[in-house]
Design a protein around this motif. Structure first.
Motif, PDB file in Angstrom:
ATOM      1  N   ASN A  55      22.260  36.034  35.983  1.00 24.49           N
ATOM      2  CA  ASN A  55      22.932  34.891  36.615  1.00 24.49           C
ATOM      3  C   ASN A  55      24.416  34.816  36.271  1.00 24.49           C
ATOM      4  N   GLN A  56      25.052  35.971  36.256  1.00 20.36           N
ATOM      5  CA  GLN A  56      26.459  36.018  35.912  1.00 20.36           C
ATOM      6  C   GLN A  56      27.376  36.216  37.117  1.00 20.36           C
ATOM      7  N   GLU A  57      26.855  35.962  38.299  1.00 18.57           N
ATOM      8  CA  GLU A  57      27.689  36.096  39.497  1.00 18.57           C
ATOM      9  C   GLU A  57      28.865  35.129  39.399  1.00 18.57           C
ATOM     10  N   GLY A  58      30.056  35.649  39.569  1.00 13.96           N
ATOM     11  CA  GLY A  58      31.263  34.833  39.496  1.00 13.96           C
ATOM     12  C   GLY A  58      31.874  34.759  38.106  1.00 13.96           C
TER      13      GLY A  58
END
Length: 167
Positions: A55-58
């Motif tokens: 969940n590290q998008e961005g």
């Protein structure tokens, strides 16, 4: 005759390759993560690490993760000042929020005790500057019933809120 077969061969090659790619994509599909049934710290930390990784998008800079074990609201044996792990984490996160978090960073929170972690986040973000986390994001891994209050506290500080249900 040979020149006529070239387009047919190319078409068949493309179809075969596209079929292989779909099989590779299906094989590479991420496995759904399941939260540990126990409260074992090592199992939870491993689980949370995997969830954070997905969940590290961005996120373009650093990830700061915070974890509370079950029973974090009782003083540790031999602790001279009587502070609990919850108290120490609360001080730590509150200071981080007050100093502001640079854009591109992420704060990630998770615990086997979702309600206690939600309490920590909400208390840490109380009185936060509305731009304290502008351009950064907060990941909360917990139960859906705790998500709304965490979201409200986080968004006041200008952060993007991301929720992942620990199930």
């Amino acid at each position: 005759m040979t020149r006529a077969l070239i387009p047919v061969a190319m078409l068949l090659s493309a179809l075969v390759l596209s079929g292989c790619k779909k099989e590779e994509e299906a094989a590479a599909a991420p496995v759904e993560l399941t939260a540990p049934a126990s409260t074992d710290d090592a199992e939870w930390k491993a689980y949370l690490g995997q969830v954070i990784g997905r969940n590290q998008e961005g996120v373009t800079d650093r990830v700061f993760s915070y974890y509370l074990p079950v029973g974090s609201d009782t003083p540790a044996e031999g602790d001279q000042d009587g502070k609990t792990m919850f108290d120490r984490q609360l001080e730590n996160v509150t200071m981080v929020v007050q100093r502001t978090v640079l854009p591109g960073n992420m704060l990630a929170f998770g615990s086997p005790d979702s309600a206690k972690m939600a309490d920590l986040v909400v208390m840490s973000f109380t009185d936060a500057d509305p731009s304290a986390l502008a351009g950064s994001q907060v990941l909360f891994i917990g139960k859906p019933e705790d998500s709304d209050r965490v979201k409200a506290a986080v968004e006041v500080a200008g952060a993007k809120y991301v929720f992942v249900e620990a199930k």
